[in-house]
Design a protein around this motif. Structure first.
Motif, mmCIF file in Angstrom:
data_model
loop_
_atom_site.group_PDB
_atom_site.id
_atom_site.type_symbol
_atom_site.label_atom_id
_atom_site.label_comp_id
_atom_site.label_asym_id
_atom_site.label_seq_id
_atom_site.Cartn_x
_atom_site.Cartn_y
_atom_site.Cartn_z
ATOM 1 N N ILE A 171 32.151 20.719 12.187
ATOM 2 C CA ILE A 171 31.817 21.895 12.986
ATOM 3 C C ILE A 171 30.604 21.675 13.890
ATOM 4 O O ILE A 171 30.363 22.428 14.838
ATOM 5 C CB ILE A 171 31.565 23.118 12.064
ATOM 6 N N SER A 172 29.820 20.619 13.645
ATOM 7 C CA SER A 172 28.561 20.426 14.374
ATOM 8 C C SER A 172 28.712 20.279 15.885
ATOM 9 O O SER A 172 27.798 20.665 16.628
ATOM 10 C CB SER A 172 27.805 19.218 13.802
ATOM 11 N N PRO A 173 29.840 19.738 16.428
ATOM 12 C CA PRO A 173 29.938 19.647 17.890
ATOM 13 C C PRO A 173 29.917 20.989 18.620
ATOM 14 O O PRO A 173 29.667 21.016 19.824
ATOM 15 C CB PRO A 173 31.287 18.942 18.106
ATOM 16 N N LEU A 174 30.149 22.099 17.900
ATOM 17 C CA LEU A 174 30.152 23.383 18.599
ATOM 18 C C LEU A 174 28.770 23.713 19.160
ATOM 19 O O LEU A 174 28.643 24.479 20.119
ATOM 20 C CB LEU A 174 30.663 24.508 17.699
ATOM 21 N N PHE A 175 27.693 23.132 18.560
ATOM 22 C CA PHE A 175 26.351 23.403 19.063
ATOM 23 C C PHE A 175 26.191 22.890 20.491
ATOM 24 O O PHE A 175 25.472 23.478 21.296
ATOM 25 C CB PHE A 175 25.302 22.769 18.146
ATOM 26 N N SER A 176 26.856 21.789 20.804
ATOM 27 C CA SER A 176 26.821 21.265 22.159
ATOM 28 C C SER A 176 27.472 22.243 23.129
ATOM 29 O O SER A 176 26.943 22.508 24.220
ATOM 30 C CB SER A 176 27.540 19.907 22.216
ATOM 31 N N SER A 177 28.613 22.788 22.733
ATOM 32 C CA SER A 177 29.303 23.748 23.593
ATOM 33 C C SER A 177 28.478 25.015 23.782
ATOM 34 O O SER A 177 28.376 25.545 24.900
ATOM 35 C CB SER A 177 30.662 24.103 22.982
ATOM 36 N N LEU A 178 27.868 25.499 22.706
ATOM 37 C CA LEU A 178 27.052 26.713 22.802
ATOM 38 C C LEU A 178 25.875 26.528 23.745
ATOM 39 O O LEU A 178 25.519 27.440 24.504
ATOM 40 C CB LEU A 178 26.551 27.111 21.404
ATOM 41 N N ALA A 179 25.264 25.348 23.710
ATOM 42 C CA ALA A 179 24.121 25.090 24.579
ATOM 43 C C ALA A 179 24.525 25.128 26.050
ATOM 44 O O ALA A 179 23.812 25.689 26.888
ATOM 45 C CB ALA A 179 23.505 23.737 24.234
ATOM 46 N N VAL A 180 25.670 24.532 26.387
ATOM 47 C CA VAL A 180 26.144 24.539 27.776
ATOM 48 C C VAL A 180 26.512 25.958 28.217
ATOM 49 O O VAL A 180 26.149 26.397 29.319
ATOM 50 C CB VAL A 180 27.347 23.596 27.941
ATOM 51 N N ILE A 181 27.224 26.682 27.358
ATOM 52 C CA ILE A 181 27.621 28.054 27.687
ATOM 53 C C ILE A 181 26.390 28.932 27.922
ATOM 54 O O ILE A 181 26.312 29.687 28.901
ATOM 55 C CB ILE A 181 28.496 28.644 26.562
#
Length: 537
Positions: A171-181
């Motif tokens: 699940i950790s890659p979602l932090f990358s997406s949240l930062a960009v969003i």
């Protein structure tokens, strides 16, 4: 870790955890791409980002990804050792890797202009290419620390998986997406206007790159916290390079990194040719994300739990079961990927329209991206099947064979790119990669056939040909259903758009699995049982 210290979850349990975690991450990744598409369309910011992200993204996927060489090497070594040996071993590997990748980071900052010109020499020859080049240089410099973060994330993935921790790494890659969003959302609110304004392109490019870097930092910190809490090592310097296990990890990690690196050089080769075609890089980026969302989920569901199994069956006395596991991996790939091929090939326009077409992403962008998605759809099984076979070689302690195959594939990919880009434009670059993956699978199966004292390749081939026939039938059914839906109902609102995807997809799955069911495959039973178990929960 050793089985005497940890009770192993079942493959189905692990696959379920990985699938759910990866699904969440992939959904957020898809939302991130929707936000980028709505903000920038297929304009200069996204094209620049596609080139600037080549090297940081290459390292993040190569070194930091699940099923990457760092992950594979640590799982294969730590799964055979006692948990008490993990922390010093992991900290020593972390020290060594961090030192090397810190130098890579400095190199990227200094030589960013040269590297952008190297990976995209055709930019200055295309309209607006000079602006794209300048944005890409700035973005690469901002994202350069991802070189070191990639190695640290890969070590974290491998260490946590080896200790039967799958949820957090998945699940950790979602932090990358949240930062960009969050970054792009904040920029839009700050500017209070359309991000497509030319004077905002440089700022938008910097925010996009900065959000990507911040996401990688968050992903690593979350893993490091879990790693430290589990007693699997902290971020500290340790120079015990002669420690038992270090050489074993490096023996797998070195050739595996080079082998996987050779595969990703093919991505560079594709983008090298893409730089001569307007908006090709952006089109490949958007289409790739759609294809990789289901592929990534299923890839992790199949490969993550099977790699430790392959490793435990590497001894000659276990080769009979190893062959069965190889067949199981390949047929699970076929049963999950081939119906998706039928769907993406026949429904590329409705899928791209539903996911991306809003604000800056208009009809012209749709017409650029949809044909590229068709090409990606054709290659899904071969991409995943190749990964299964590579993991078998890693489990056997052989990273050299995939490396040698990858060296040959670089030249093959360049030749195919040159030939197919003239015939098919941007989709030709994807078709060349499919040719490379088919070649890789053929060579690796031939080598394994000799090394494991024979594989039932003819029998496997007949099964795969039948499933491919089912894919053709599913494609015809999906295409016909889509045509009927569009003529009778259209796609004038959200519900009709969704229906235009769901109904033909259901037809495709039904036709494919009618054919697959006639083969009475135990792998199909495994797949169905896993799906039923998830719905019952």
């Amino acid at each position: 870790m050793s089985e005497k210290n940890a009770s192993r979850r079942s493959l189905a349990n692990i696959a379920g955890i990985v699938a759910i975690a990866t699904l969440i991450s992939k959904v957020f990744g898809l939302v991130r791409e929707q936000v980028i598409a709505a903000a920038f369309g297929v304009g200069p910011v996204v094209n620049a980002y596609a080139y600037a992200y080549i090297i940081p993204g290459f390292l993040l996927i190569l070194l930091g990804g699940i099923n990457g060489p760092f992950h594979s090497a640590l799982v294969s070594v730590l799964s055979k050792r006692d948990k008490s040996e993990a922390a010093p071993l992991v900290e020593t590997i972390t020290t060594l890797v961090s030192g090397i990748l810190l130098l890579v980071t400095v190199f990227l900052v200094i030589f960013a202009p040269f590297l952008i010109d190297l990976v995209a020499p055709g930019l200055t020859a295309t309209p607006g290419g000079e602006e794209v080049r300048l944005i890409a240089i700035r973005q690469l410099r901002i994202m350069s620390p991802m070189a070191m973060l990639a190695g640290l994330i890969g070590i974290g993935f491998g260490t946590l998986n080896a200790s039967d921790q799958y949820w957090l790494p998945g699940i950790s890659p979602l932090f990358s997406s949240l930062a960009v969003i969050a970054g792009l959302g904040g920029l839009g609110l700050f500017l209070g206007r359309d991000l497509l304004d030319p004077e905002d392109a440089q700022l938008g490019g910097m925010v996009l790159a900065g959000g990507t870097l911040l996401g990688a930092i968050l992903q690593w910190l979350v893993q490091l916290y879990a790693q430290a809490r589990s007693g699997l090592g902290k971020f500290r310097l340790r120079f015990q390079f002669s420690r038992p296990g270090v050489k074993e990890v490096l023996k797998v990690m070195g050739p595996a990194t080079l082998s996987s690196g050779m595969l990703h050089i093919n991505v560079y080769t594709d983008l090298f040719f893409a730089s001569y075609i307007n908006n090709a890089a952006a089109a490949m980026k958007y289409a790739n994300l759609i294809a990789l969302t289901p592929l990534g989920i299923i890839s992790n569901m199949i490969l993550v739990p099977m790699l430790p199994v392959f490793s435990r069956l590497a001894a000659p006395e276990n080769w009979v079961e190893l062959k069965e596991r190889i067949r199981q991996g390949l047929l699970l790939c076929a049963l999950t990927m081939l119906p998706l091929t039928a769907i993406l090939v026949t429904l590329s326009v409705p899928v791209v329209r539903f996911i991306y077409q809003r604000y800056a992403f208009d009809q012209a962008a749709l017409e650029v991206v949809a044909p590229v998605l068709v090409a990606y759809g054709l290659g899904m099984f071969f991409y995943l099947g190749r990964d299964v076979l590579v993991r078998v070689f890693y489990a056997l302690g052989d990273g050299e064979t995939p490396f040698r195959i990858s060296i040959f594939n670089i030249f093959l990919n360049g030749i195919l790119d040159f030939l197919l880009i003239n015939l098919f434009q941007t989709p030709g670059l994807i078709l060349s990669t499919i040719g490379v993956n088919i070649t890789s699978m053929g060579v690796m199966l031939w080598v394994l056939n000799r090394r494991l004292n024979g594989l039932p390749l003819l029998h496997w081939g007949k099964i795969l040909l039948t499933l491919i026939g089912g894919t053709v039938l599913a494609s015809v059914g999906s295409w016909g259903s889509n045509q009927l839906w569009e003529q009778w109902l259209g796609y004038n609102n959200l519900f009709l758009e969704i229906g235009q995807i769901i109904f033909p997809s259901a037809v495709a799955f039904l036709l494919f699995f009618m054919v697959a069911n006639r083969l009475q495959l135990p792998e199909l039973t495994i797949l169905v049982n896993r799906i039923r178990a998830k719905f019952k929960r």
